[in-house]
Design a protein around this motif. Structure first.
Motif, PDB file in Angstrom:
ATOM      1  N   GLY A   1       8.859   2.239 -11.655  1.00 38.91           N
ATOM      2  CA  GLY A   1       8.941   3.632 -12.050  1.00 38.91           C
ATOM      3  C   GLY A   1       8.528   4.600 -10.959  1.00 38.91           C
ATOM      4  N   GLN A   2       7.644   4.157 -10.052  1.00 36.12           N
ATOM      5  CA  GLN A   2       7.205   5.064  -8.993  1.00 36.12           C
ATOM      6  C   GLN A   2       8.347   5.422  -8.035  1.00 36.12           C
ATOM      7  N   GLU A   3       9.392   4.581  -7.965  1.00 34.89           N
ATOM      8  CA  GLU A   3      10.541   4.893  -7.121  1.00 34.89           C
ATOM      9  C   GLU A   3      11.394   6.009  -7.710  1.00 34.89           C
ATOM     10  N   TYR A   4      11.277   6.203  -9.030  1.00 33.44           N
ATOM     11  CA  TYR A   4      12.097   7.210  -9.708  1.00 33.44           C
ATOM     12  C   TYR A   4      11.220   8.259 -10.396  1.00 33.44           C
ATOM     13  N   ILE A   5      10.038   8.513  -9.836  1.00 37.59           N
ATOM     14  CA  ILE A   5       9.081   9.381 -10.515  1.00 37.59           C
ATOM     15  C   ILE A   5       9.598  10.805 -10.664  1.00 37.59           C
ATOM     16  N   TYR A   6      10.450  11.260  -9.740  1.00 42.97           N
ATOM     17  CA  TYR A   6      10.982  12.618  -9.846  1.00 42.97           C
ATOM     18  C   TYR A   6      12.254  12.668 -10.699  1.00 42.97           C
ATOM     19  N   GLU A   7      13.015  11.559 -10.732  1.00 43.23           N
ATOM     20  CA  GLU A   7      14.244  11.523 -11.527  1.00 43.23           C
ATOM     21  C   GLU A   7      14.000  11.079 -12.961  1.00 43.23           C
ATOM     22  N   ALA A   8      13.060  10.140 -13.142  1.00 43.73           N
ATOM     23  CA  ALA A   8      12.820   9.560 -14.470  1.00 43.73           C
ATOM     24  C   ALA A   8      11.323   9.327 -14.649  1.00 43.73           C
ATOM     25  N   TRP A   9      10.592  10.380 -14.997  1.00 43.22           N
ATOM     26  CA  TRP A   9       9.138  10.296 -15.129  1.00 43.22           C
ATOM     27  C   TRP A   9       8.714   9.307 -16.204  1.00 43.22           C
ATOM     28  N   TRP A  10       9.573   9.105 -17.218  1.00 41.18           N
ATOM     29  CA  TRP A  10       9.211   8.238 -18.338  1.00 41.18           C
ATOM     30  C   TRP A  10       9.097   6.770 -17.924  1.00 41.18           C
ATOM     31  N   MET A  11       9.738   6.391 -16.825  1.00 39.17           N
ATOM     32  CA  MET A  11       9.685   5.002 -16.393  1.00 39.17           C
ATOM     33  C   MET A  11       8.283   4.592 -15.970  1.00 39.17           C
ATOM     34  N   ILE A  12       7.511   5.527 -15.455  1.00 40.61           N
ATOM     35  CA  ILE A  12       6.146   5.211 -15.037  1.00 40.61           C
ATOM     36  C   ILE A  12       5.115   5.712 -16.047  1.00 40.61           C
ATOM     37  N   PHE A  13       5.429   6.807 -16.735  1.00 43.25           N
ATOM     38  CA  PHE A  13       4.465   7.402 -17.658  1.00 43.25           C
ATOM     39  C   PHE A  13       4.309   6.563 -18.917  1.00 43.25           C
TER      40      PHE A  13
END
Length: 424
Positions: free
Chosen positions: A383-395
């Protein structure tokens, strides 16, 4: 507030059970039929059954058994009053949900955690997004009344699939000139009406990841992996701590000194570094992670057991038990274990949460249970790779991990306070 306080934990367990029963009633009936066919095939055609046995099949039958067992346990007043009579709070309810996720994940979600939809269309969908499932028409296979055919048909309906060529998932579609128009595989596609069996809308509850996989399903199955690793590692730590602690308290000065120095050596530096070193040298898989985490967590139990047993041996009741002729095994079971069970239980609950955190940390570093199983730590790392595009993946997996650790920490404090009422 007083009425709310009357709600016990077993009420919440029953509530979740009823919800699952309502939404998965047809599935449970089909699973019961599959179980009956399995029993018949054991005696009629065991070779056929053996060739189709899989973990998913066993898991589905196990989920049925759990759903049948839960009301039996709740109807037992002895079990209900002993374990589930506490009032509900967030930590207890959250752990109940984790337990359900561990035992019956296939009833909570009906999507395989590795199921990849149309990546170009369904990837990185935000929570509560709406998609459409287009079911393609297929030729009806010839029906058969044989038990083997019925078994295969039910198995196909019940077991979760990693892929399905007869389903297309799209964000939107339109009907133009007797054909459905939608985007698929990066381009436009037209599909005639006669090739479509059905179209239904689906809600993506927690969004999708970079491969179009459902995050909710991966969270549920990731809970099973985390809990399984936690339980197995804690069992290994318990056995090592009990055995080494009891050996150290036998009175042999040399053995006691060696074990104490060995324990101090392990405690002198963070165990995570040792775990990373061992997994990097010998490879990471589910078994190695369990063994390494189990071997890295026995020190605190050793300290508790050795000190408690040494203290018990100075007590009058223990000396009296020795003088009346009790054997070593009888002394251990009747005199020592009842005394050390309380501090050991509290330590195990804390140790369990520590193992879950350690496993997530290893998965975040790429040294966890591997890519074969979904893991909260691996989901956070990706998720950290997509933190700006998909915050839900890491949150979302991050908040679930935090809530899990807090819940077990609170339960451990409650257990400690229960056994030691003087603690504020």
């Amino acid at each position: 507030m007083k009425k709310f306080n009357k709600i016990k934990l077993w009420h919440f367990v029953l509530f979740v059970w009823v919800i699952l029963l309502i939404f998965r009633f047809d599935l449970l009936i089909q699973t019961a039929e599959l179980f009956w066919l399995t029993v018949i095939l054991i005696f009629k055609d065991f070779d056929f059954l053996y060739s189709h046995i899989s973990f998913q099949l066993i898991d589905s039958l196990f989920a049925l058994a759990v759903m049948l067992l839960i009301p039996s346990l709740l109807l037992s007043s002895k079990f209900r009053n002993k374990f589930l009579r506490a009032e509900i709070n967030f930590s207890r309810c959250f752990i109940v949900l984790l337990v359900y996720s561990f035992f019956v994940p296939t009833l909570i979600t009906r999507e395989h955690p590795d199921y990849q939809k149309n990546i170009s269309e369904i990837k990185l969908l935000s929570p509560l997004s709406n998609i459409y499932q287009i079911q393609l028409s297929t030729k009806d296979s010839p029906t058969s009344d044989s038990i083997e055919e019925k078994f295969l048909l039910l198995k196909e309906k019940i077991l979760l699939k990693e892929f399905d060529d007869n389903k297309i998932f799209v964000r939107s579609y339109s009907l133009k000139q007797n054909s459905y128009h939608f985007n698929s595989d990066g381009g436009s596609t037209d599909l005639s009406i006669d090739k479509v069996k059905s179209i239904k809308s689906e809600l993506v509850l927690l969004g999708t990841d970079e491969f179009g996989r459902d995050i909710f399903s991966r969270l549920i199955f990731g809970a099973r992996i985390s809990i399984f690793i936690g339980m197995m590692a804690v069992v290994i730590s318990l056995l090592l701590g009990l055995i080494l602690g009891y050996i150290a308290s036998t009175g042999n000065v040399i053995i006691n000194t060696v074990l104490n120095r060995l324990t101090d050596l392990f405690l002198s530096f963070p165990s995570i570094f040792l775990v990373i070193l061992v997994l990097a040298l010998f490879g990471n898989n589910l078994l190695s992670v369990i063994v390494v985490l189990g071997f890295s967590g026995w020190m605190s139990l050793y300290k508790i057991v050795s000190s408690e047993v040494a203290s018990v041996k100075q007590k009058d009741f223990f000396i009296t038990a020795q003088k009346i002729g009790l054997s070593d095994s009888e002394l251990l079971v009747k005199e020592i274990i009842p005394v050390i069970i309380i501090p050991v239980t509290v330590n195990l609950v804390f140790q369990f949460s520590n193992v879950i955190l350690a496993e997530s940390s290893l998965s975040f570093l790429g040294l966890g249970s591997g890519s074969e199983y979904p893991s909260w730590g691996a989901m956070i790392e990706k998720g950290q790779e997509y933190i700006y595009e998909a915050w839900w993946m890491i949150f979302i997996p991050g908040i679930v991990l935090v809530l899990t650790l807090l819940s077990f920490h609170n339960i451990a404090k409650e257990v400690n306070k229960f056994f030691n009422p003087k603690i504020s």
